[in-house]
Design a protein around this motif. Structure first.
Motif, PDB file in Angstrom:
ATOM      1  N   CYS A 307       0.834  -1.212   0.000  1.00  0.00           N
ATOM      2  CA  CYS A 307       0.000   0.000   0.000  1.00  0.00           C
ATOM      3  C   CYS A 307       0.860   1.249   0.000  1.00  0.00           C
ATOM      4  CB  CYS A 307      -0.903  -0.005   1.242  1.00  0.00           C
ATOM      5  SG  CYS A 307      -2.016   1.402   1.316  1.00  0.00           S
ATOM      6  N   CYS A 309      -0.448   4.326   0.804  1.00  0.00           N
ATOM      7  CA  CYS A 309      -1.190   5.404   1.491  1.00  0.00           C
ATOM      8  C   CYS A 309      -0.310   6.074   2.540  1.00  0.00           C
ATOM      9  CB  CYS A 309      -2.463   4.855   2.132  1.00  0.00           C
ATOM     10  SG  CYS A 309      -2.252   4.159   3.792  1.00  0.00           S
ATOM     11  N   CYS A 312       0.642   3.836   5.498  1.00  0.00           N
ATOM     12  CA  CYS A 312       1.607   2.759   5.199  1.00  0.00           C
ATOM     13  C   CYS A 312       2.979   3.296   4.837  1.00  0.00           C
ATOM     14  CB  CYS A 312       1.067   1.871   4.088  1.00  0.00           C
ATOM     15  SG  CYS A 312      -0.391   0.948   4.605  1.00  0.00           S
ATOM     16  N   HIS A 338      -6.160   4.452   5.632  1.00  0.00           N
ATOM     17  CA  HIS A 338      -5.727   3.235   4.933  1.00  0.00           C
ATOM     18  C   HIS A 338      -6.907   2.471   4.327  1.00  0.00           C
ATOM     19  CE1 HIS A 338      -3.806  -0.512   3.860  1.00  0.00           C
ATOM     20  NE2 HIS A 338      -4.865  -1.084   4.426  1.00  0.00           N
TER      21      HIS A 338
HETATM   22 ZN   LIG Z   1      -2.171   1.864   3.499  1.00  0.00          ZN
END
Ligand SMILES: [Zn+2]
Ligand SMILES: CNc1nc2cc3c(=O)[nH]c(N)nc3c(CCN)c2[nH]1
Length: 375
Positions: A307, A309, A312, A338
């Motif tokens: 991920c 985001c 993350c 997330h």
């Molecule tokens: Zn994430």
């Protein structure tokens, strides 16, 4: 009358009913298939509008029932409408209150005129009619307003479902007649009919005669088994116009969003990703992670290795677990960022697979890693 909502079909999948589309609205375009974050009380919980834009949220939902009770649709109207009030300049869809009255309010009475209920906040008595629901949604100024309907519970007997569905159709006509701002605010009809094929066909037929600019499948995700949900969809979606948006009410897990899209659904919403995030459950490409679990105590890797985001890229499982363990607000914020990013990115990847006509391969790859689980 020219509708403020126009659906543009861009490409159909050759192997499934999935289709790539674009919905043109007064507040911008929406690429479909799409997942819509829910912002029930004029906020997607724990997210600022800037953070929603950062993760490419294109449209959000809000709720007539809640905003009517607090702060009152008159205050939102005086603020210049919901877009201004909550500082969100992209499309907004508002649900009509039908579902919320039955699921939240203490429903007292339902008759041809409307529904009498007691507020879940202070027990005060209210009466909402199709006209009242549209009056509230006109005041909120949402781009897409949902018709006032009854979402029957599961299971319900055929006679009750038939009477309820026919009343929902009469209510839909009253909603259409009550719309004071038809050039700027569209109404979507909601197909009911429970788990009965003949009633779903009747509901679709009668609502199509009212020529709404978009249609929703209601009365599902109400506790019925997944195979029944998919069966109802399989015979209901073909009844819906191909040149208008198809909205499934109440789905928000990755597997369901894929299954709905390959059956021809364009839009879906659910509180699931934001609700479970606040409880410390996150959706990842390899399945669910319950972050409070002690096994994450010294895990300094991100929530999801795949991920990109904000959560993350900058924080570890150990840190986010700590935040939940000491009940820090940032925990909910990072898990929400997330989960919403995960679903919105999933839909972006799904749209890409339609563009490249490899939807079944996308679905197969997803399930190989995902392992499947119930939220
Ligand atoms: Zn994430
Ligand atoms: C979570 N499952 C679920 N099923 C729904 C059905 C309706 C439904 O049949 N009608 C309306 N108006 N809303 C529904 C909703 C709320 C969508 N934000 C549903 N949610």
């Amino acid at each position: 009358m020219n509708s403020p909502i126009k659906y543009e079909l861009i490409k159909e999948s050759s192997e499934t009913k999935a289709r790539l589309g674009k919905i043109h609205t007064p507040h911008g375009e929406i690429e479909t298939p799409i997942f819509m974050p829910v912002g029930t009380r004029a906020t997607v919980k724990a997210m600022t509008p800037e953070e929603l834009k950062e993760i490419n949220a294109q449209i959000i939902l809000s709720n007539t029932y809640h905003l009517y009770l607090k702060p009152g649709h008159d205050i939102v109207e005086e603020a210049g409408g919901l877009h201004k009030f909550m500082n969100w300049d992209r499309p907004i869809l508002t649900d009509s209150g039908g579902f919320q009255v039955f699921s939240l309010g203490n429903m007292r009475k339902i008759n041809e005129d409307g529904v009498e209920f007691k507020s879940h906040i202070d027990g005060s008595k209210h009466f909402i009619t199709p006209e009242k629901s549209i009056e509230i949604q006109n005041a909120l100024g949402s781009d897409i307003m949902m018709a006032f309907d009854e979402c029957v519970s599961y299971p319900s007997d055929w006679h009750y479902v038939k009477d309820s569905m026919e009343r929902t159709t009469r209510w839909a006509k009253r909603c259409k007649d009550a719309n004071k701002n038809p050039d700027k605010q569209a109404i979507f009809g909601i197909i009911q009919g429970g788990m009965y094929k003949d009633l779903r066909e009747q509901s679709a037929r009668e609502l199509l005669e009212l020529d709404f600019p978009g249609y929703a499948v209601g009365g599902l995700s109400v506790g019925e088994p997944a195979d029944i949900l998919m069966q109802v969809l399989d015979y209901t979606v073909p009844l819906m116009p191909a040149d208008k948006p198809r909205y499934f009410m109440g789905a928000g897990s990755p597997d369901y969003l894929i299954e709905l899209a390959i059956r021809g659904i364009d839009m879906a919403d659910c509180v699931l990703p934001t609700r479970i995030a606040r409880n410390g459950t996150v959706m990842t490409s390899r399945g669910k992670v319950v972050i409070r679990n002690a096994k994450h105590k010294r895990d300094f890797t991100p929530l999801d290795p795949e991920c990109s985001c904000y959560a993350c890229k900058n924080y570890s499982k150990a840190y986010i677990r700590h935040l939940f363990n000491v009940d820090e607000i940032l925990g909910s914020r990072l898990a929400t960022i997330h989960n919403l990013h995960f679903l919105i990115k999933l839909m972006e990847d799904l749209r890409e697979s339609i563009r490249e006509d490899r939807v079944l391969e996308f679905r197969r790859d997803f399930y190989l890693k995902y392992g499947g689980f119930d939220y």
